[in-house]
Write an enzyme that holds these catalytic residues in place. Structure first.
Site, PDB file in Angstrom:
ATOM      1  N   TYR A   2       3.926  18.381   0.800  1.00  0.00           N
ATOM      2  CA  TYR A   2       4.809  19.546   0.693  1.00  0.00           C
ATOM      3  C   TYR A   2       3.971  20.821   0.723  1.00  0.00           C
ATOM      4  O   TYR A   2       3.105  21.021  -0.138  1.00  0.00           O
ATOM      5  CB  TYR A   2       5.597  19.434  -0.611  1.00  0.00           C
ATOM      6  N   TYR A  45      10.652  24.671   8.358  1.00  0.00           N
ATOM      7  CA  TYR A  45      10.893  24.718   6.920  1.00  0.00           C
ATOM      8  C   TYR A  45      12.055  23.796   6.570  1.00  0.00           C
ATOM      9  O   TYR A  45      13.147  24.242   6.237  1.00  0.00           O
ATOM     10  CB  TYR A  45      11.168  26.152   6.484  1.00  0.00           C
TER      11      TYR A  45
END
Lengths: 140, 377
Positions: B281, B331
């Protein structure tokens, strides 16, 4: 004629945190302390996170702490800060434990080391709001 | 004694994955993007869409409208909030539901229209306790952490640049990726500061797109189109103690991620040395450094040195975010990274394929830290 500068955001004052802002206006830095177990925390909480007691008070603290970190804002997320970029925001670790976000006065964080001693100073925004800020300890 | 959750080891498979194009799509909405990703995931696994009886949605406004659009009336539904940390949380929830028999085929759909709708991640859109000091945004929280990491361990912004440069390199190999121009460490150093010490190239993208994963049990997976990718390890730990200082941890979530890693590696029976590719992440580049330390790829404080010299690039010691991550691909808040993990195990990644990828790890270092270890079924 001059335009009124755009307002900066103000704290959202509620039943839980009113005591903090009243004390700040009177020149005292406080954290919330549990009347039953003595746990200190900030921001305020409707019950003590340690023992769940509802009996809590805003207790004065020394106003001393250390610089844990800092950031310099080059972007204005509010119009009220547009004239101040790039401005500093610091993270303070109070002697009593809780952490607080604030601004550094009287120096720029680039000239300090993480871990350096700070002390609280009160900046009156207007008659109803005073913000606790910090400066290098012993700077007065 | 073996922890009870280890019973999930190699029980649940990801069988279908799909994603939309990534970019700026004002002509559609999150439901339209979500439906496209779902259709592609259904095609990917060859399932009759009406067999889907579990629905998890994330960042979509209303689960029932999504169900209406897809013609689904499932018997298991969960709505996850529009927070970046939800992807592995949702996958683990779905795995548990499948193992318990609450559904047979679970579709997880994530959609984001933040680019076309001009979403900000700070200021008036997300009021907080510290606004009077001009403090806001997840980026600033990561700037605070990275500043502290530099002070404690001597980490440099040039080392931080290695993260953005390696991940951009991968995006250049991914036809779906938003960012296609290579960058150098000097480009990173010269990028405009946003919340110093973080610069523009330390920030994730904001773009529209959607992702879907379809999961089922090991037994049902055998009947579907592609080789299943198994969930072999999972780990989880939250850090809520300072939630009013959002997205910040004074110790970089090191203890929490150590715990997550111990759970996931212990369950899968592997260690950091076995990981062929890491899907990490990367909301902001420092998160990757903190993850490498917590997961045990290096010691605490040593991630800056660890990433020097292209460690995270394809062909390096630990290929990381081979799709280009949040920094340069899309994203999709962890969701696309889980899809990339599946495609790496399947060997579908073309120019960005890690040869013979057998163990691919997803990790999210956040107030809700998670990891998932994927292996071939």
């Amino acid at each position: 004629m001059h335009d009124t500068p755009p307002a900066k955001p103000r704290p959202m004052i509620d039943a839980t945190n009113r005591g903090f802002w009243d004390a700040a206006r009177a020149g005292t830095l406080t954290v919330q302390r549990c009347d039953d177990c003595g746990h200190s925390h900030y921001p305020g909480s409707p019950v003590c996170p340690n023992c769940l007691s509802s009996r809590q008070s805003w207790a004065p603290v020394s106003g001393r702490g250390e610089l844990l970190s800092w950031v310099r804002f080059h972007r204005a997320y509010w119009d009220g800060f547009r004239e101040e970029v790039p401005y500093n925001v610091i993270l303070v670790g109070l002697e009593e434990g809780p952490m607080m976000i604030s601004n550094l006065l009287g120096a720029e964080p680039e000239s300090l080391q993480v871990g350096e001693a700070l002390e609280v100073v009160f900046e009156a925004v207007d008659d109803t709001l005073t913000l606790p800020k910090f400066r290098p300890a012993g700077a007065a | 004694m073996t922890p009870a959750f280890h019973r999930l080891k190699d029980r649940i498979a990801v069988v279908g994955v799909g994603n939309t194009a990534y970019g700026n799509f004002p002509h559609t909405d999150d439901y339209g993007l979500g439906a496209e990703a779902f259709r592609r995931a259904v095609e990917d696994c060859g399932l009759d869409k009406n067999q889907v009886d579990g629905l998890g949605v994330c960042r979509l406004p209303y689960y029932a409208r999504m169900g209406e659009i897809l013609g689904l009336n499932p018997r298991w539904t969960v709505q996850f909030p529009a927070h970046g940390r939800m992807s592995a949380m949702a996958i683990i929830e779905a795995a548990a539901a499948l193992e318990a028999g609450l559904c047979d085929y679970a579709a997880l759909i994530y959609a984001n229209i933040g680019r076309s709708r001009r979403v900000n991640y700070g200021g008036e859109e997300s009021p907080g306790v510290w606004d009077p000091y001009g403090y806001t945004s997840p980026g600033a929280a990561h700037a605070l952490m990275f500043q502290r990491h530099m002070a404690l361990y001597g980490t440099t912004t040039r080392q931080l640049a290695e993260v953005s440069v390696a991940i951009r390199h991968h995006a250049c190999l991914n036809p779906d990726a938003v960012m296609k121009q290579p960058i150098t460490i000097e480009d990173h150093e010269a990028a405009r500061p946003i919340t110093a010490p973080l610069r523009l190239l330390d920030y994730c993208l904001i773009n529209d797109g959607a992702v879907c994963l379809i999961l089922t049990t090991k037994e049902r997976a055998r009947d579907l189109r592609k080789r299943p990718v198994m969930i072999s390890g999972i780990g989880a730990r939250e850090a809520y103690t300072n939630a009013s200082l959002p997205n910040f941890d004074r110790n970089f979530w090191y203890d929490e991620v150590r715990d997550v890693a111990d759970q996931a590696y212990g369950m899968a029976g592997v260690g950091p040395g076995d990981v062929d590719a890491l899907m990490c992440y990367d909301n902001f580049s420092p998160t990757v450094l903190f993850s490498l330390e917590g997961l045990g790829f290096c010691k605490q404080g040593e991630s800056g040195g660890f990433v020097e010299g292209g460690t995270l690039r394809l062909g390096g010691r630990l290929p990381t975010n081979t799709d280009g991550g949040h920094l340069s691909n899309s994203y999709m808040q962890g969701w696309a990274l889980n899809v990339e993990a599946v495609r790496q195990i399947r060997g579908e990644c073309g120019a960005r394929q890690v040869p013979d990828a057998q163990v691919v790890q997803f990790a999210a270092t956040t107030p809700c830290s998670r990891s998932i270890i994927y292996t071939p079924g």
